[in-house]
Design a protein around this motif. Sequence first.
Motif, short mmCIF file in Angstrom:
data_model
loop_
_atom_site.label_atom_id
_atom_site.label_comp_id
_atom_site.label_asym_id
_atom_site.label_seq_id
_atom_site.Cartn_x
_atom_site.Cartn_y
_atom_site.Cartn_z
N SER A 81 10.30 54.55 48.49
CA SER A 81 9.54 54.51 49.03
C SER A 81 8.03 54.39 48.84
CB SER A 81 9.41 54.39 50.68
OG SER A 81 8.48 53.90 51.72
N HIS A 82 7.39 53.73 48.99
CA HIS A 82 5.50 54.44 48.86
C HIS A 82 4.72 55.60 47.29
CE1 HIS A 82 6.28 57.12 52.00
NE2 HIS A 82 5.22 57.87 51.62
N ALA A 83 6.06 54.46 46.55
CA ALA A 83 5.88 55.83 45.05
C ALA A 83 5.23 54.66 44.02
CB ALA A 83 7.26 56.25 44.71
N ASP A 84 5.01 55.18 43.40
CA ASP A 84 4.53 54.35 41.99
C ASP A 84 4.67 55.24 40.72
OD1 ASP A 84 3.09 56.77 41.26
OD2 ASP A 84 0.95 55.99 42.05
N THR A 85 4.69 54.19 39.44
CA THR A 85 5.50 54.31 38.63
C THR A 85 5.24 55.69 37.39
OG1 THR A 85 3.51 53.95 36.98
CG2 THR A 85 5.05 52.39 37.76
N THR A 86 4.46 57.17 38.47
CA THR A 86 4.28 58.14 38.05
C THR A 86 5.49 58.93 39.05
OG1 THR A 86 3.12 58.78 39.93
CG2 THR A 86 1.64 58.13 38.21
N THR A 87 6.48 58.26 39.57
CA THR A 87 7.79 58.74 40.04
C THR A 87 8.64 58.97 38.71
OG1 THR A 87 9.06 59.42 41.71
CG2 THR A 87 9.08 56.76 40.51
N TRP A 88 7.86 58.20 37.21
CA TRP A 88 9.83 58.08 36.83
C TRP A 88 8.66 58.99 35.24
CZ3 TRP A 88 13.57 56.85 38.53
CH2 TRP A 88 13.79 56.02 39.53
N PHE A 89 7.85 59.57 35.61
CA PHE A 89 6.85 60.28 34.11
C PHE A 89 8.19 61.27 33.46
CE2 PHE A 89 6.01 64.19 36.37
CZ PHE A 89 5.99 64.89 35.65
N LYS A 90 8.88 61.64 34.03
CA LYS A 90 9.87 62.73 33.64
C LYS A 90 10.97 61.81 32.89
CE LYS A 90 8.72 66.74 35.77
NZ LYS A 90 9.51 68.21 36.37
N LEU A 91 11.98 61.27 33.40
CA LEU A 91 13.00 59.45 33.25
C LEU A 91 12.61 59.36 32.54
CD1 LEU A 91 16.39 59.60 33.44
CD2 LEU A 91 14.97 58.56 35.22
N GLN A 92 11.35 58.67 32.40
CA GLN A 92 11.36 56.98 31.00
C GLN A 92 11.60 57.18 29.79
OE1 GLN A 92 8.42 54.04 32.87
NE2 GLN A 92 8.57 52.40 31.10
N PRO A 93 11.02 58.86 29.25
CA PRO A 93 10.53 59.12 27.92
C PRO A 93 11.93 59.30 27.42
CG PRO A 93 9.38 60.45 29.22
CD PRO A 93 9.21 59.46 30.18
N LEU A 94 12.82 60.25 28.38
CA LEU A 94 14.38 60.12 28.10
C LEU A 94 14.95 59.47 27.57
CD1 LEU A 94 14.98 63.08 30.55
CD2 LEU A 94 14.43 63.52 28.65
N LEU A 95 15.19 58.17 28.29
CA LEU A 95 15.66 57.14 28.27
C LEU A 95 15.18 56.05 27.03
CD1 LEU A 95 16.24 56.12 32.26
CD2 LEU A 95 17.67 56.90 30.53
N ALA A 96 13.84 56.49 26.80
CA ALA A 96 12.92 54.85 25.47
C ALA A 96 13.50 55.66 24.72
CB ALA A 96 11.88 55.62 25.78
N ALA A 97 14.46 56.68 24.12
CA ALA A 97 14.99 56.57 23.17
C ALA A 97 16.15 55.76 22.40
CB ALA A 97 15.42 58.04 23.21
N SER A 98 16.91 55.05 23.63
CA SER A 98 17.96 55.03 23.50
C SER A 98 17.88 53.19 24.04
CB SER A 98 19.56 55.75 24.13
OG SER A 98 19.68 55.70 25.24
N ALA A 99 16.95 53.18 24.44
CA ALA A 99 16.82 51.32 25.34
C ALA A 99 15.13 51.39 25.41
CB ALA A 99 18.19 51.74 26.36
N LYS A 100 15.30 50.36 25.54
CA LYS A 100 14.30 49.56 26.72
C LYS A 100 13.99 49.87 28.10
CE LYS A 100 10.95 46.05 26.75
NZ LYS A 100 10.48 44.13 26.30
#
Length: 341
Positions: free
Chosen positions: A72-91
């Motif tokens: 709720s009421h969060a923007d994309t900054t909430t994913w700044f730690k997770l997103q680059p970890l996943l980008a190593a194996s997926a889009k």
Amino acid sequence: MNGTFRKAGHVTLWMALAGCAHAGSAELAAVPERIPDSYAKAGTLVAIAPGRSLNLRCEGNGPQTVILEAGSHADTTTWFKLQPLLAASAKVCSYDRAGYGFSDGGPLPRDLAAEVADLHALIQHAKLHTPLLLVGHSRGSNIARLYAQRYPADLNGLVLIDPPAQDVASVAPEWAKQEAQMSEQRFSFIHQCEAGAEKHQLASPPSALAACVAGGNPAASAKVNASIAAYKFKPVFWRTLESELRDNAVIYGQPVSPRETLGALPVTVLTASDTYADAPGDIRGTLEAARDATQAKILATTTHGRRILVDHASHDIQLDQPVAVANAVDALLTQTATQAH
């Protein structure tokens, strides 16, 4: 609630039926400590309807696609730690829902149906490859579940990060009553902030509106914090926030529907060890039991579910233990890729 980064859990056990597994230790990964300055501007603005665009941020070039649905009421900054970890194996893509971040506002009310419709339009107009894996945090887990029911062909799995307790009033009526009273106070505050935004007062607020402008995120630069503050100066943010919070009251005021079914869709539920760490000791156990019951009902909607307890994590597991979330997502990606072949 943001916690300090610790060694995160490693997913080791798959279960055909709903069960519970603890996350053990994993190797430390290169988890970002600061929100990149790239978050100070929009990623890709995707038009989903005339005059309406949503802000989309994608990384990675893997064969599978992951979408991150915030709470709720969060923007994309909430994913700044997770997103680059996943980008190593997926889009992997995150986005700002309507009215938040760099996304345009959407028609009211901002209920689950509206948000699911927006997500479906975003997937189509951004030409994201389906079926994809949908990761939902908190309210985002409710959006993800409804999306899976309405557009099952779009998805090959769900990872739900600490789905909140539903129907708490049935087990803790006094707590629920106090929460309802606090909500009314919150709506009064939101109305004041919205009025201030209408008058363009929030950039330099008078003392009566100072509370509308929260302090910056310590993990972000002045540039990023300025961009976050700027969208909260707009009336559309406050209207969106009120509508979403009122919908939360409806969603979490009722139990998981016995008619909800996800069939054989693989579903992983991540449960935080310290979701209710700030609750009074005499009610914490009751709230945890209500959450556990809700999550058990969610897992009962699928024939391929599992539950993982993540230690040393608040409700914001993606910030406290991003490696644990990444491992859970990677495990599900591996399973779905195997099944596809």
